[in-house]
Design a protein around this motif. Structure first.
Motif, PDB file in Angstrom:
ATOM      1  N   ALA A  49       0.820  -1.215   0.000  1.00  0.00           N
ATOM      2  CA  ALA A  49       0.000   0.000   0.000  1.00  0.00           C
ATOM      3  C   ALA A  49       0.853   1.264   0.000  1.00  0.00           C
ATOM      4  N   ASP A  50       0.279   2.320  -0.564  1.00  0.00           N
ATOM      5  CA  ASP A  50       0.937   3.627  -0.590  1.00  0.00           C
ATOM      6  C   ASP A  50       0.514   4.495   0.591  1.00  0.00           C
ATOM      7  N   VAL A  51      -0.747   4.345   1.008  1.00  0.00           N
ATOM      8  CA  VAL A  51      -1.296   5.147   2.109  1.00  0.00           C
ATOM      9  C   VAL A  51      -2.126   4.239   3.013  1.00  0.00           C
ATOM     10  N   ALA A  52      -1.949   4.409   4.320  1.00  0.00           N
ATOM     11  CA  ALA A  52      -2.769   3.688   5.298  1.00  0.00           C
ATOM     12  C   ALA A  52      -3.572   4.709   6.094  1.00  0.00           C
ATOM     13  N   LEU A  53      -4.880   4.495   6.127  1.00  0.00           N
ATOM     14  CA  LEU A  53      -5.786   5.353   6.887  1.00  0.00           C
ATOM     15  C   LEU A  53      -6.070   4.619   8.194  1.00  0.00           C
ATOM     16  N   LEU A  54      -5.577   5.143   9.331  1.00  0.00           N
ATOM     17  CA  LEU A  54      -5.611   4.408  10.589  1.00  0.00           C
ATOM     18  C   LEU A  54      -6.406   5.138  11.664  1.00  0.00           C
ATOM     19  N   ASP A  55      -7.367   4.445  12.270  1.00  0.00           N
ATOM     20  CA  ASP A  55      -8.031   4.975  13.457  1.00  0.00           C
ATOM     21  C   ASP A  55      -6.994   4.988  14.570  1.00  0.00           C
ATOM     22  N   THR A  74       8.167   0.011   6.009  1.00  0.00           N
ATOM     23  CA  THR A  74       7.712   0.222   4.631  1.00  0.00           C
ATOM     24  C   THR A  74       7.818   1.695   4.231  1.00  0.00           C
ATOM     25  N   ASP A  75       7.527   1.968   2.971  1.00  0.00           N
ATOM     26  CA  ASP A  75       7.488   3.346   2.478  1.00  0.00           C
ATOM     27  C   ASP A  75       6.067   3.899   2.481  1.00  0.00           C
ATOM     28  N   CYS A  76       5.127   3.110   2.991  1.00  0.00           N
ATOM     29  CA  CYS A  76       3.729   3.552   3.055  1.00  0.00           C
ATOM     30  C   CYS A  76       3.596   4.734   3.995  1.00  0.00           C
ATOM     31  N   ARG A  77       2.790   5.698   3.612  1.00  0.00           N
ATOM     32  CA  ARG A  77       2.555   6.873   4.440  1.00  0.00           C
ATOM     33  C   ARG A  77       1.212   6.727   5.151  1.00  0.00           C
ATOM     34  N   THR A  78       1.088   7.312   6.323  1.00  0.00           N
ATOM     35  CA  THR A  78      -0.093   7.086   7.149  1.00  0.00           C
ATOM     36  C   THR A  78      -0.849   8.371   7.459  1.00  0.00           C
ATOM     37  N   ILE A  79      -2.176   8.236   7.497  1.00  0.00           N
ATOM     38  CA  ILE A  79      -3.059   9.315   7.939  1.00  0.00           C
ATOM     39  C   ILE A  79      -3.823   8.794   9.145  1.00  0.00           C
ATOM     40  N   MET A  80      -3.747   9.520  10.257  1.00  0.00           N
ATOM     41  CA  MET A  80      -4.418   9.108  11.479  1.00  0.00           C
ATOM     42  C   MET A  80      -5.807   9.732  11.546  1.00  0.00           C
ATOM     43  N   LEU A  81      -6.769   8.958  12.016  1.00  0.00           N
ATOM     44  CA  LEU A  81      -8.144   9.417  12.179  1.00  0.00           C
ATOM     45  C   LEU A  81      -8.527   9.421  13.646  1.00  0.00           C
ATOM     46  N   HIS A  95       5.114  11.602  16.068  1.00  0.00           N
ATOM     47  CA  HIS A  95       6.438  11.034  16.316  1.00  0.00           C
ATOM     48  C   HIS A  95       6.554   9.622  15.761  1.00  0.00           C
ATOM     49  N   ALA A  96       5.436   8.917  15.696  1.00  0.00           N
ATOM     50  CA  ALA A  96       5.451   7.548  15.176  1.00  0.00           C
ATOM     51  C   ALA A  96       5.607   7.526  13.658  1.00  0.00           C
ATOM     52  N   GLY A  97       5.468   8.681  13.029  1.00  0.00           N
ATOM     53  CA  GLY A  97       5.677   8.766  11.592  1.00  0.00           C
ATOM     54  C   GLY A  97       4.465   9.152  10.779  1.00  0.00           C
ATOM     55  N   ALA A  98       3.374   9.562  11.435  1.00  0.00           N
ATOM     56  CA  ALA A  98       2.160   9.937  10.704  1.00  0.00           C
ATOM     57  C   ALA A  98       2.428  11.151   9.810  1.00  0.00           C
ATOM     58  N   SER A  99       1.862  11.115   8.621  1.00  0.00           N
ATOM     59  CA  SER A  99       2.014  12.225   7.673  1.00  0.00           C
ATOM     60  C   SER A  99       0.771  13.088   7.595  1.00  0.00           C
ATOM     61  N   GLY A 100      -0.313  12.628   8.198  1.00  0.00           N
ATOM     62  CA  GLY A 100      -1.548  13.393   8.193  1.00  0.00           C
ATOM     63  C   GLY A 100      -2.385  13.046   9.407  1.00  0.00           C
ATOM     64  N   PHE A 101      -3.288  13.947   9.763  1.00  0.00           N
ATOM     65  CA  PHE A 101      -4.125  13.750  10.941  1.00  0.00           C
ATOM     66  C   PHE A 101      -5.463  14.412  10.666  1.00  0.00           C
ATOM     67  N   LEU A 102      -6.544  13.626  10.641  1.00  0.00           N
ATOM     68  CA  LEU A 102      -7.867  14.143  10.311  1.00  0.00           C
ATOM     69  C   LEU A 102      -8.892  13.728  11.355  1.00  0.00           C
ATOM     70  N   LEU A 103      -9.954  14.525  11.468  1.00  0.00           N
ATOM     71  CA  LEU A 103     -11.084  14.158  12.303  1.00  0.00           C
ATOM     72  C   LEU A 103     -12.003  13.245  11.504  1.00  0.00           C
ATOM     73  N   LYS A 104     -12.709  12.348  12.194  1.00  0.00           N
ATOM     74  CA  LYS A 104     -13.559  11.377  11.501  1.00  0.00           C
ATOM     75  C   LYS A 104     -14.763  12.023  10.825  1.00  0.00           C
ATOM     76  N   ASP A 122       3.560  14.951   0.603  1.00  0.00           N
ATOM     77  CA  ASP A 122       3.355  16.109   1.466  1.00  0.00           C
ATOM     78  C   ASP A 122       2.701  15.674   2.773  1.00  0.00           C
ATOM     79  N   SER A 123       2.442  16.629   3.642  1.00  0.00           N
ATOM     80  CA  SER A 123       1.842  16.345   4.934  1.00  0.00           C
ATOM     81  C   SER A 123       0.593  17.186   5.113  1.00  0.00           C
ATOM     82  N   LEU A 124      -0.281  16.741   6.003  1.00  0.00           N
ATOM     83  CA  LEU A 124      -1.550  17.435   6.149  1.00  0.00           C
ATOM     84  C   LEU A 124      -2.097  17.306   7.557  1.00  0.00           C
ATOM     85  N   LEU A 125      -2.582  18.440   8.093  1.00  0.00           N
ATOM     86  CA  LEU A 125      -3.216  18.465   9.411  1.00  0.00           C
ATOM     87  C   LEU A 125      -4.508  19.258   9.348  1.00  0.00           C
ATOM     88  N   ALA A 126      -5.553  18.774  10.001  1.00  0.00           N
ATOM     89  CA  ALA A 126      -6.750  19.589  10.176  1.00  0.00           C
ATOM     90  C   ALA A 126      -6.368  20.751  11.099  1.00  0.00           C
TER      91      ALA A 126
END
Length: 261
Positions: A49-55, A74-81, A95-104, A122-126
């Protein structure tokens, strides 16, 4: 190129809802769904996978541990929900390596945009999450394991200035205007900063700027930039990290789109 996505959430309806939205988009394919972090990490490995969307909060292996495992192996990038914009795990997740953080409750278009932005490196934050990160920096003492400020010696003067502006949450266009250079030059400087400091993305660059003491949260101006320097943002915004520059602070409406960094 198709963006391959893994969606992980312990709530089936939430998980399938996100998967359905993303799978319907051109250029995006949901290759696996997972009910916990361990399943997500394994799916990322097996599916490439290229991107993992993680709760961020899941039973067993939570999103933070899954993010750490994925970022390490891996080289997969993660977005936290998360459900809460005041989630106390924002700092740990980044710090764990998340590249994005979104609200559900993110809007459909913003979710799709986030996946595309993160997949491109790139990186992204709400904005509300970015404000939480500011609070974390203000409340936490500088950790003993923080990078040494000597690590910054490898940076040129321009690269250090670029890092300062990254820590203020400025986009490439805004940094280009502040430094009176082209956006292409800014991208080169950003790339050099990340490479020399061994960082994954702009979010880690922001964290590094704070933890090396280059920038102090709540300071009237970023280190090395006079308070009355127009490029320093004399309104006191210089100490604000990614996604929390002057404009996001002024617009606090819950429906505001996340901002790519």
């Amino acid at each position: 190129m198709t963006i391959r996505v893994v969606v992980a959430d312990d709530q089936e309806l939430v998980r399938s809802g996100f998967a359905m939205i993303l799978d319907a988009q051109p250029g995006i394919e949901v290759v696996a769904e997972a009910a916990d972090g361990a399943e997500a990490a394994e799916a990322v490995r097996l599916q490439g996978a290229d991107v993992a969307l993680l709760d961020i909060r899941m039973p067993g292996t939570d999103g933070i541990e899954a993010c750490r495992a994925i970022s390490t192996a891996t080289d997969c990038r993660t977005i936290m929900l998360t459900t809460f914009d005041s989630d106390e795990y924002v700092y740990e997740a980044l710090h764990a390596g998340a590249s994005g953080f979104l609200l559900k409750d993110v809007r459909r278009d913003d979710l799709v945009h986030a996946v595309r932005v993160v997949a491109e490196g790139d990186s992204l934050l709400a904005p509300t999450v970015a404000r939480r990160l500011v609070e974390e920096f203000r409340s936490r003492p500088r950790p003993a394991w923080a990078p040494s400020s000597a690590a910054l010696d490898a940076l040129t003067t321009r690269e250090r200035e670029t890092l300062l502006h990254l820590a203020r949450g400025l986009s490439n266009a805004e940094i280009a205007a502040a430094l009176t250079v082209s956006e292409h030059t800014v991208k080169t400087h950003v790339g050099n900063v990340l490479a020399k400091l061994g960082l994954r993305d702009r979010i880690q660059a922001v964290i590094c700027a704070y933890e090396t003491g280059l920038v102090t949260a709540g300071a009237p101006a970023a280190a090395g930039l006079p308070a009355d320097d127009p490029s320093a943002g004399g309104d006191g915004s210089a100490g604000s990290p990614a996604g929390a520059s002057r404009r996001p602070h002024q617009d606090r409406s819950p429906g505001r789109s996340p901002r790519g960094l």
